[in-house]
Design a protein around this motif. Structure first.
Motif, PDB file in Angstrom:
ATOM      1  N   ASP A  46      -8.909 -12.851  -0.791  1.00  0.00           N
ATOM      2  CA  ASP A  46      -8.751 -11.811   0.218  1.00  0.00           C
ATOM      3  C   ASP A  46      -8.385 -10.508  -0.469  1.00  0.00           C
ATOM      4  OD1 ASP A  46      -7.997 -10.126   2.187  1.00  0.00           O
ATOM      5  OD2 ASP A  46      -6.198 -11.243   2.767  1.00  0.00           O
ATOM      6  N   PRO A  47      -9.235  -9.505  -0.337  1.00  0.00           N
ATOM      7  CA  PRO A  47      -8.978  -8.240  -1.040  1.00  0.00           C
ATOM      8  C   PRO A  47      -7.639  -7.612  -0.645  1.00  0.00           C
ATOM      9  CG  PRO A  47     -11.141  -8.218  -0.009  1.00  0.00           C
ATOM     10  CD  PRO A  47     -10.449  -9.463   0.449  1.00  0.00           C
ATOM     11  N   ASN A  48      -7.084  -8.003   0.473  1.00  0.00           N
ATOM     12  CA  ASN A  48      -5.853  -7.351   0.934  1.00  0.00           C
ATOM     13  C   ASN A  48      -4.599  -8.160   0.639  1.00  0.00           C
ATOM     14  OD1 ASN A  48      -7.342  -5.277   1.947  1.00  0.00           O
ATOM     15  ND2 ASN A  48      -7.500  -6.172   3.985  1.00  0.00           N
ATOM     16  N   ARG A  49      -4.750  -9.266  -0.146  1.00  0.00           N
ATOM     17  CA  ARG A  49      -3.621 -10.196  -0.226  1.00  0.00           C
ATOM     18  C   ARG A  49      -2.367  -9.585  -0.850  1.00  0.00           C
ATOM     19  NH1 ARG A  49      -7.319 -10.460  -3.340  1.00  0.00           N
ATOM     20  NH2 ARG A  49      -7.294 -10.885  -5.554  1.00  0.00           N
ATOM     21  N   HIS A  50      -2.544  -8.574  -1.706  1.00  0.00           N
ATOM     22  CA  HIS A  50      -1.365  -7.982  -2.335  1.00  0.00           C
ATOM     23  C   HIS A  50      -0.696  -6.945  -1.459  1.00  0.00           C
ATOM     24  CE1 HIS A  50      -0.030  -8.847  -6.413  1.00  0.00           C
ATOM     25  NE2 HIS A  50      -1.169  -9.482  -6.520  1.00  0.00           N
ATOM     26  N   VAL A  51      -1.354  -6.586  -0.414  1.00  0.00           N
ATOM     27  CA  VAL A  51      -0.887  -5.459   0.377  1.00  0.00           C
ATOM     28  C   VAL A  51      -0.783  -5.849   1.840  1.00  0.00           C
ATOM     29  CG1 VAL A  51      -1.300  -3.300  -0.777  1.00  0.00           C
ATOM     30  CG2 VAL A  51      -3.228  -4.711  -0.198  1.00  0.00           C
ATOM     31  N   PRO A  52       0.336  -6.417   2.218  1.00  0.00           N
ATOM     32  CA  PRO A  52       0.473  -6.852   3.602  1.00  0.00           C
ATOM     33  C   PRO A  52       0.346  -5.679   4.559  1.00  0.00           C
ATOM     34  CG  PRO A  52       2.586  -6.932   2.443  1.00  0.00           C
ATOM     35  CD  PRO A  52       1.537  -6.659   1.423  1.00  0.00           C
ATOM     36  N   GLY A  53      -0.456  -5.859   5.584  1.00  0.00           N
ATOM     37  CA  GLY A  53      -0.575  -4.862   6.641  1.00  0.00           C
ATOM     38  C   GLY A  53      -1.185  -3.551   6.209  1.00  0.00           C
ATOM     39  N   VAL A  54      -1.968  -3.576   5.148  1.00  0.00           N
ATOM     40  CA  VAL A  54      -2.534  -2.323   4.661  1.00  0.00           C
ATOM     41  C   VAL A  54      -3.675  -1.872   5.559  1.00  0.00           C
ATOM     42  CG1 VAL A  54      -4.391  -3.124   3.184  1.00  0.00           C
ATOM     43  CG2 VAL A  54      -3.055  -1.138   2.528  1.00  0.00           C
ATOM     44  N   ARG A  55      -3.845  -0.577   5.648  1.00  0.00           N
ATOM     45  CA  ARG A  55      -4.955  -0.049   6.442  1.00  0.00           C
ATOM     46  C   ARG A  55      -6.086   0.388   5.522  1.00  0.00           C
ATOM     47  NH1 ARG A  55      -2.619   4.478   9.912  1.00  0.00           N
ATOM     48  NH2 ARG A  55      -0.623   3.938   9.004  1.00  0.00           N
ATOM     49  N   GLN A  56      -7.269   0.420   6.077  1.00  0.00           N
ATOM     50  CA  GLN A  56      -8.405   0.892   5.289  1.00  0.00           C
ATOM     51  C   GLN A  56      -8.157   2.345   4.899  1.00  0.00           C
ATOM     52  OE1 GLN A  56     -10.274  -0.984   4.085  1.00  0.00           O
ATOM     53  NE2 GLN A  56     -10.977  -2.593   5.433  1.00  0.00           N
ATOM     54  N   PRO A  57      -8.373   2.675   3.623  1.00  0.00           N
ATOM     55  CA  PRO A  57      -8.157   4.057   3.236  1.00  0.00           C
ATOM     56  C   PRO A  57      -9.161   4.990   3.898  1.00  0.00           C
ATOM     57  CG  PRO A  57      -9.117   2.793   1.450  1.00  0.00           C
ATOM     58  CD  PRO A  57      -8.791   1.819   2.525  1.00  0.00           C
ATOM     59  N   GLY A  58      -8.699   6.161   4.250  1.00  0.00           N
ATOM     60  CA  GLY A  58      -9.573   7.163   4.847  1.00  0.00           C
ATOM     61  C   GLY A  58      -9.462   8.466   4.092  1.00  0.00           C
ATOM     62  N   PHE A  59      -9.745   9.573   4.770  1.00  0.00           N
ATOM     63  CA  PHE A  59      -9.733  10.869   4.098  1.00  0.00           C
ATOM     64  C   PHE A  59      -8.339  11.232   3.585  1.00  0.00           C
ATOM     65  CE2 PHE A  59      -9.541  15.566   4.076  1.00  0.00           C
ATOM     66  CZ  PHE A  59     -10.496  15.775   3.086  1.00  0.00           C
ATOM     67  N   ALA A  60      -7.295  10.825   4.333  1.00  0.00           N
ATOM     68  CA  ALA A  60      -5.929  11.148   3.910  1.00  0.00           C
ATOM     69  C   ALA A  60      -5.643  10.574   2.516  1.00  0.00           C
ATOM     70  CB  ALA A  60      -4.925  10.602   4.924  1.00  0.00           C
ATOM     71  N   GLN A  61      -6.143   9.368   2.251  1.00  0.00           N
ATOM     72  CA  GLN A  61      -5.918   8.745   0.948  1.00  0.00           C
ATOM     73  C   GLN A  61      -6.648   9.506  -0.156  1.00  0.00           C
ATOM     74  OE1 GLN A  61      -5.971   6.871   3.760  1.00  0.00           O
ATOM     75  NE2 GLN A  61      -3.821   6.386   3.377  1.00  0.00           N
ATOM     76  N   VAL A  62      -7.879   9.926   0.144  1.00  0.00           N
ATOM     77  CA  VAL A  62      -8.650  10.681  -0.842  1.00  0.00           C
ATOM     78  C   VAL A  62      -7.953  12.009  -1.139  1.00  0.00           C
ATOM     79  CG1 VAL A  62     -10.901  11.667  -1.385  1.00  0.00           C
ATOM     80  CG2 VAL A  62     -10.766   9.619   0.029  1.00  0.00           C
ATOM     81  N   LEU A  63      -7.451  12.625  -0.081  1.00  0.00           N
ATOM     82  CA  LEU A  63      -6.741  13.894  -0.228  1.00  0.00           C
ATOM     83  C   LEU A  63      -5.489  13.705  -1.089  1.00  0.00           C
ATOM     84  CD1 LEU A  63      -6.983  16.789   0.757  1.00  0.00           C
ATOM     85  CD2 LEU A  63      -5.545  16.206   2.704  1.00  0.00           C
ATOM     86  N   HIS A  64      -4.766  12.642  -0.806  1.00  0.00           N
ATOM     87  CA  HIS A  64      -3.565  12.338  -1.593  1.00  0.00           C
ATOM     88  C   HIS A  64      -3.932  12.156  -3.068  1.00  0.00           C
ATOM     89  CE1 HIS A  64       0.038   9.420  -2.384  1.00  0.00           C
ATOM     90  NE2 HIS A  64       0.208  10.590  -2.953  1.00  0.00           N
TER      91      HIS A  64
END
Lengths: 293, 308
Positions: free
Chosen positions: A28-46
């Motif tokens: 599971d690609p998300n197993r290390h990150v409980p409750g993580v959301r799909q990255p969007g523009f805010a993540q790219v901006l960060h």
């Protein structure tokens, strides 16, 4: 390499050999990150924000922008104040209050160019595009970071230059108040113009990809061609000169233009400039999306 | 799982990758092998959406790389050339990458620790040695804890200890059920790491088989026998139906292992001076296989024949 140990491949491991893909663990690609959301523009901006502030050239450029912009304005106003008061220069004192812009715009161009050409120069661009394959987002994030930073830097520099320069002009009785026509607009306009130049350089950098070449083209277009164009004959020549990015965009950042070439009204000029920057950026994004990284 | 179908990339008149079709399965290390200029890196760049295929397609976990919302959490890649800014610290490099894919910051320390760079994390990467750069590249690849890992020439510039580390890491990742694709131009390295081999030359597929099959098919082995009564030994072994070649005073025997051959000869009262398994190296097999597709072939000096 002859003889011996080459045979020791495929050591015993659970689940190898005859095993099919079916009994392989599904990860599971998300197993290390409980409750993580799909990255969007805010993540790219960060990400772009972190990138921007973690190289030395950023601080150097911004320091230089402030020093040249505010420092030179103050220096030139100090030197010219008495001549201005005597009316010997043939220029309005207001034109001198943003004198340093002539040089601070160079650093804005450099900063905008480096944001992308340094990635091409170092190979970083491949990491960027693998992390964010939506290339339009990458460019948008870079443009937002540049706009915000250069707007703030431009306004701060202009205000400091105004305070420093005007102090000397005031002593000679030719100073301008903040409430005077065009002063506030020019201080704000400095931020807008430098932000626009940064994005302009970003687009040039994306298209040209080499620091030196992109810088040369950017500066030549804004400074050299802008001035030379005034030598063009006739009214069409005057229009070409007025519409060139440096001339169109620069007016909003000056309290009053220096004598010489005709310029568009400040906000009309900035509108033209903004449209030109937007068009160039659009072309750059389209090319960037098609091209191999 | 990585699936390529008819993958092709041309640069002007030059075809770098020529209709490659292959599947990289999870749970094993797949070696991607070929001489320099065979199209390995181009293929990997197309897998990662950096280059656009001229025709054909390649998908990762069933979709194109660019369609992944958080690609670093799905595919981890070590690219051949360094892809980082020399002025940025290792930690800062990982920071922006983590930020871009919504990976929590705690993971940065985990991967720094995993590759052994925690002590130099604040140093500018421009000062890193080649080996440290490779380690950072592997930290980047593992940042998103991805089920698919693509490593382009991972042992380049590493010292023997580092090479062993990468080898074990690749095996471990595959053991955890991940899809692992490792490119190399060194057959000897692949022989120790890969379960499955994809061999390319001049952009074309030369072999796509398990390592075991590759060895059986391309690397010959025989038992070398020396005996004072070599003719008697030859006759005896031939009488057992074995494949025997005689070169002067030595025999090359195929079809039985050294122990069995020794017992046969001993049983007949023949002295044996030497009994050895000789395996022609995979390197040789690889060279033979790719001989026609080496881009920049060197021509041996005239005296080179004497070496053999």
């Amino acid at each position: 390499m002859s003889a011996t140990p080459t045979v020791s491949t495929a050591p015993a491991r659970p689940g190898t050999g005859s095993s099919s893909a079916a009994d392989v663990v599904r990860l599971d690609p998300n197993r290390h990150v409980p409750g993580v959301r799909q990255p969007g523009f805010a993540q790219v901006l960060h990400a772009e924000w972190v990138k921007f502030w973690t190289v030395r050239s950023t601080r150097w450029s911004l320091g230089l922008l402030f020093l040249l912009g505010a420092g030179l304005t103050t220096l030139v106003c100090w030197a010219a104040a008495s001549d201005l008061a005597a009316g010997d220069t043939g220029e309005a004192p207001a034109a001198f209050l943003t004198w340093g812009l002539l040089f601070s715009q160079l650093t804005a161009l450099a900063l905008g160019t480096l944001v992308v050409t340094s990635e091409y120069g170092t190979g970083m661009i491949r990491a960027t595009v693998t992390a964010v394959p939506r290339r339009g987002r990458v460019v948008a994030a870079k443009a937002v970071v540049l706009t915000v930073v250069l707007f703030v830097a431009g306004v701060v520099t202009a205000v400091a230059g105004y305070l420093g320069g005007n102090w000397f002009l005031d002593r000679e009785g030719v100073g301008l108040a903040l409430s005077d026509d065009g002063v506030l607009r020019a201080l704000l306009g400095n931020g807008l113009y430098l932000a626009g130049l940064g994005v302009f350089a970003l687009a040039t950098g994306l298209l040209i990809r080499h620091t030196a070449a992109a810088l040369t083209v950017g500066m030549a277009l804004v400074l050299v061609v802008g001035n030379v164009a005034y030598a063009l004959p006739g009214t069409w020549g005057e229009w070409v000169a007025k519409l060139l990015p440096g001339n169109a965009g620069g007016a909003v950042a000056q309290v009053a233009p220096f004598n010489g070439g005709a310029v568009l009204a400040p906000w009309t000029g900035f509108g033209v400039f903004a449209a030109e920057v937007a068009a160039l950026l659009l072309v750059a994004v389209l090319v960037f999306r098609r091209r191999d990284a | 799982m990585i699936v390529a179908r008819g993958l092709t990339k041309t640069y002007g008149p030059r075809t770098a990758v020529d209709h490659l079709s292959f599947t990289v399965e999870p749970g094993r290390v797949t070696g991607f092998l070929g001489p320099n200029g065979a199209g390995k890196s181009t293929t990997m760049r197309m897998i990662l959406g950096l280059d656009r295929p001229t025709s054909g397609s390649v998908t990762v976990n069933g979709r194109s790389y660019a369609a992944s919302p958080a690609p670093l959490r799905e595919v981890g890649a070590l690219l051949e050339a360094r892809a980082l800014h020399p002025g940025r610290s290792a930690r800062d490099h990982l920071r922006w990458l983590a930020a871009s894919n919504g990976i929590p910051r705690t993971r940065i320390d985990e991967v720094l620790d995993l590759v052994g760079l925690e002590a130099v994390a604040e140093q500018r990467v421009g000062r890193f040695s080649l080996g440290m750069g490779q380690r950072l590249g592997i930290a980047v690849a593992l940042l998103g804890d991805p089920p698919v890992v693509v490593l382009d020439e991972p042992v380049n510039g590493l010292d023997p200890e580092g090479i062993r580390w990468v080898r074990n890491l690749a095996r471990e990742l595959a053991g955890q059920g991940r899809t692992v694709l490792v490119s190399s131009h060194l057959m000897s390295e692949m022989a120790l790491t890969a379960d499955h081999l994809i061999v390319v030359g001049r952009g074309r597929m030369l072999a796509d088989c398990s390592m075991a099959d590759f060895i059986t098919e391309h690397a010959s082995s025989y038992v070398r026998v020396r005996s004072p009564r070599v003719s008697d030994a030859e006759a005896l072994l031939r009488g057992q139906g074995l494949d025997v070649d005689r070169l002067d005073d030595q025999l090359r025997v195929r079809g039985r292992n050294a122990a069995e051959i020794g017992e046969l000869l001993g049983g007949a009262g023949l002295y044996v001076h030497e009994l050895a398994l000789v395996q022609s190296s995979l390197e040789d097999a690889f060279m033979t296989l790719t001989a026609d597709s080496v881009e920049y072939a060197t021509h041996p000096a005239e005296t080179a024949g004497a070496v053999r």
